[in-house]
Design an enzyme around this catalytic site. Structure first.
Site, PDB file in Angstrom:
ATOM      1  N   SER A  58       2.163  -6.057  -4.286  1.00 35.14           N
ATOM      2  CA  SER A  58       1.965  -5.103  -3.200  1.00 35.14           C
ATOM      3  C   SER A  58       2.829  -5.535  -2.025  1.00 35.14           C
ATOM      4  O   SER A  58       2.629  -6.619  -1.464  1.00 35.14           O
ATOM      5  CB  SER A  58       0.496  -5.081  -2.784  1.00 35.14           C
ATOM      6  OG  SER A  58       0.382  -4.397  -1.552  1.00 35.14           O
ATOM      7  N   HIS A  90       3.708  -1.890  -5.971  1.00 41.43           N
ATOM      8  CA  HIS A  90       2.633  -1.156  -5.297  1.00 41.43           C
ATOM      9  C   HIS A  90       2.992  -0.970  -3.818  1.00 41.43           C
ATOM     10  O   HIS A  90       3.313  -1.936  -3.120  1.00 41.43           O
ATOM     11  CB  HIS A  90       1.332  -1.943  -5.448  1.00 41.43           C
ATOM     12  CG  HIS A  90       0.109  -1.266  -4.928  1.00 41.43           C
ATOM     13  ND1 HIS A  90      -0.555  -0.283  -5.624  1.00 41.43           N
ATOM     14  CD2 HIS A  90      -0.579  -1.428  -3.768  1.00 41.43           C
ATOM     15  CE1 HIS A  90      -1.615   0.116  -4.928  1.00 41.43           C
ATOM     16  NE2 HIS A  90      -1.644  -0.557  -3.781  1.00 41.43           N
ATOM     17  N   ASP A 103       1.673   0.548  -0.200  1.00 37.52           N
ATOM     18  CA  ASP A 103       0.486   0.985   0.536  1.00 37.52           C
ATOM     19  C   ASP A 103       0.856   1.839   1.735  1.00 37.52           C
ATOM     20  O   ASP A 103       1.549   1.380   2.637  1.00 37.52           O
ATOM     21  CB  ASP A 103      -0.303  -0.238   1.023  1.00 37.52           C
ATOM     22  CG  ASP A 103      -1.020  -0.935  -0.113  1.00 37.52           C
ATOM     23  OD1 ASP A 103      -1.742  -0.258  -0.855  1.00 37.52           O
ATOM     24  OD2 ASP A 103      -0.840  -2.156  -0.258  1.00 37.52           O
ATOM     25  N   MET A 150      -0.699   3.827   4.920  1.00 37.28           N
ATOM     26  CA  MET A 150      -1.911   3.929   5.757  1.00 37.28           C
ATOM     27  C   MET A 150      -1.596   4.725   7.016  1.00 37.28           C
ATOM     28  O   MET A 150      -0.522   4.560   7.601  1.00 37.28           O
ATOM     29  CB  MET A 150      -2.377   2.528   6.151  1.00 37.28           C
ATOM     30  CG  MET A 150      -2.589   1.593   4.973  1.00 37.28           C
ATOM     31  SD  MET A 150      -3.252   0.008   5.507  1.00 37.28           S
ATOM     32  CE  MET A 150      -3.192  -0.928   3.973  1.00 37.28           C
ATOM     33  N   HIS A 155       0.134   4.218  -3.049  1.00 37.87           N
ATOM     34  CA  HIS A 155      -1.316   4.298  -2.788  1.00 37.87           C
ATOM     35  C   HIS A 155      -1.504   4.922  -1.408  1.00 37.87           C
ATOM     36  O   HIS A 155      -1.236   4.295  -0.394  1.00 37.87           O
ATOM     37  CB  HIS A 155      -1.866   2.861  -2.871  1.00 37.87           C
ATOM     38  CG  HIS A 155      -3.306   2.712  -2.504  1.00 37.87           C
ATOM     39  ND1 HIS A 155      -3.892   1.480  -2.291  1.00 37.87           N
ATOM     40  CD2 HIS A 155      -4.301   3.630  -2.325  1.00 37.87           C
ATOM     41  CE1 HIS A 155      -5.170   1.642  -1.976  1.00 37.87           C
ATOM     42  NE2 HIS A 155      -5.438   2.934  -1.982  1.00 37.87           N
ATOM     43  N   MET A 172      -3.536   5.856   1.518  1.00 39.30           N
ATOM     44  CA  MET A 172      -4.787   5.661   2.273  1.00 39.30           C
ATOM     45  C   MET A 172      -4.665   6.520   3.526  1.00 39.30           C
ATOM     46  O   MET A 172      -4.532   6.024   4.648  1.00 39.30           O
ATOM     47  CB  MET A 172      -4.966   4.175   2.606  1.00 39.30           C
ATOM     48  CG  MET A 172      -5.401   3.343   1.416  1.00 39.30           C
ATOM     49  SD  MET A 172      -5.088   1.588   1.626  1.00 39.30           S
ATOM     50  CE  MET A 172      -3.390   1.518   1.093  1.00 39.30           C
ATOM     51  N   MET A 221     -10.865   0.005  -5.885  1.00 37.48           N
ATOM     52  CA  MET A 221     -10.636  -0.915  -4.769  1.00 37.48           C
ATOM     53  C   MET A 221     -11.613  -2.081  -4.888  1.00 37.48           C
ATOM     54  O   MET A 221     -12.821  -1.876  -5.006  1.00 37.48           O
ATOM     55  CB  MET A 221     -10.857  -0.214  -3.423  1.00 37.48           C
ATOM     56  CG  MET A 221      -9.784   0.771  -3.010  1.00 37.48           C
ATOM     57  SD  MET A 221      -8.085   0.158  -3.055  1.00 37.48           S
ATOM     58  CE  MET A 221      -8.128  -1.203  -1.890  1.00 37.48           C
ATOM     59  N   ASP A 257      -7.264  -3.281  -7.083  1.00 38.81           N
ATOM     60  CA  ASP A 257      -6.467  -3.599  -5.895  1.00 38.81           C
ATOM     61  C   ASP A 257      -7.328  -4.268  -4.833  1.00 38.81           C
ATOM     62  O   ASP A 257      -8.314  -3.680  -4.375  1.00 38.81           O
ATOM     63  CB  ASP A 257      -5.886  -2.269  -5.364  1.00 38.81           C
ATOM     64  CG  ASP A 257      -4.997  -2.423  -4.148  1.00 38.81           C
ATOM     65  OD1 ASP A 257      -4.599  -3.559  -3.831  1.00 38.81           O
ATOM     66  OD2 ASP A 257      -4.674  -1.381  -3.542  1.00 38.81           O
TER      67      ASP A 257
HETATM   68  C1  DX5 Z   1      -5.468  -2.939   0.837  1.00 38.13           C
HETATM   69  C2  DX5 Z   1      -4.265  -2.496   0.038  1.00 38.13           C
HETATM   70  C3  DX5 Z   1      -3.837  -3.480  -0.962  1.00 38.13           C
HETATM   71  C4  DX5 Z   1      -3.357  -4.793  -0.378  1.00 38.13           C
HETATM   72  C5  DX5 Z   1      -3.865  -5.891  -1.261  1.00 38.13           C
HETATM   73  O1  DX5 Z   1      -5.975  -1.870   1.557  1.00 38.13           O
HETATM   74  O2  DX5 Z   1      -4.528  -1.275  -0.647  1.00 38.13           O
HETATM   75  O3  DX5 Z   1      -2.858  -2.966  -1.847  1.00 38.13           O
HETATM   76  O4  DX5 Z   1      -1.962  -4.896  -0.284  1.00 38.13           O
HETATM   77  O5  DX5 Z   1      -3.577  -7.094  -0.691  1.00 38.13           O
HETATM   78  P1  DX5 Z   1      -4.235  -8.441  -1.230  1.00 38.13           P
HETATM   79  O6  DX5 Z   1      -3.767  -8.631  -2.637  1.00 38.13           O
HETATM   80  O7  DX5 Z   1      -3.705  -9.479  -0.299  1.00 38.13           O
HETATM   81  O8  DX5 Z   1      -5.723  -8.278  -1.141  1.00 38.13           O
HETATM   82 ZN    ZN Z   2      -3.148  -0.663  -2.286  1.00 32.73          ZN
END
Ligand code: DX5
Ligand code: ZN
Length: 224
Positions: free
Chosen positions: A7, A32, A34, A36, A65, A67, A136, A174
């Site tokens: 990620s 991956h 993310d 947000m 992903h 969010m 999650m 994740d």
């Molecule tokens: C959290 C993200 C994850 C994050 C995981 O909201 O969706 O993808 O990058 O990070 P680690 O592996 O450090 O928990």
């Molecule tokens: Zn994620």
């Protein structure tokens, strides 16, 4: 085959290209990403222009992903930018069937994500439609949080439904994953294991990925 997905949230964004090359060298096939929006989760990350730049420097499958509170509005822009697969949160999709079909019709695989407090049973009617389900294992928003152990039961529940109904969706997990729990995740039924800080905050990301890949292979042997 089980995949480890680095990620990039925990990567050094000033050297993102190099960071991606490092994990490519370890032999990953998926990355991956993310996204947000500061509304659905209390953090803001990246938008389509960054995905477009990443697309130019790698052939890895880009697993995006979302969010964000309005995935219907933004998913097409991420697909246009080069995302191969898009996951949306169940919690913000009143018309989940329609959203998943829209993502597929735009040319990407469609995944649905469950927060730790959202019951697996809420996906009953879309499991035959979704290409993957992302469980999650932390509350979304930040990297480096502690793994929530009950997530393993949730993966087992999904894997049981997949087997019983003869379905083919992939199971992704994740949050808080690393060498210490990848084995449990894969044995529970995960196909795709996301890891951010345990890879990019380690001394050597390439070795960290290889270690997790090796553990995942061992766990697959046990599962089979
Ligand atoms: C959290 C993200 C994850 C994050 C995981 O909201 O969706 O993808 O990058 O990070 P680690 O592996 O450090 O928990
Ligand atoms: Zn994620």
């Amino acid at each position: 085959m089980v995949e480890i997905l680095p990620s990039i949230l925990s990567a050094d964004f000033a050297r993102l290209g190099e960071e991606i090359t490092r994990v490519e060298r370890a032999g990953v096939s998926m990355l991956h990403v993310d996204v947000m929006d500061g509304h659905f989760v209390p953090n803001i990350t990246i938008g389509p222009p960054v995905v477009k730049s990443i697309r130019k420097i790698t052939k890895l499958t880009l697993d995006v992903h979302l969010m964000i509170t309005d995935p219907d509005r933004y998913a097409p822009a991420f697909i246009e930018a080069g995302a191969d697969q898009i996951s949306v949160h169940q919690e913000v999709c009143p018309h989940l069937d329609r959203t998943l079909r829209m993502i597929q019709s735009e040319g990407a695989l469609a995944g649905v994500v469950l927060n730790p407090s959202t019951p697996v049973s809420t996906l009953e009617e879309v499991l035959d439609l979704a290409d993957y389900v992302l469980v999650m294992s932390v509350n979304p928003g930040f990297g480096g949080q502690q793994f929530l152990p009950n997530s393993l039961n949730r993966v087992r529940a999904l894997e049981a439904r997949r087997r019983q109904r003869g379905l083919a969706f992939h199971i992704e997990m994740d949050g808080g994953l690393g060498p210490e729990n990848v084995l449990d995740a894969v044995q529970a039924g995960c196909d795709w294991v996301v890891a951010g800080s345990s890879i990019f905050h380690s001394d050597d990301p390439e070795t960290a990925v290889k270690r997790m890949q090796q553990l995942a292979r061992q766990a697959t042997a046990v599962r089979a």
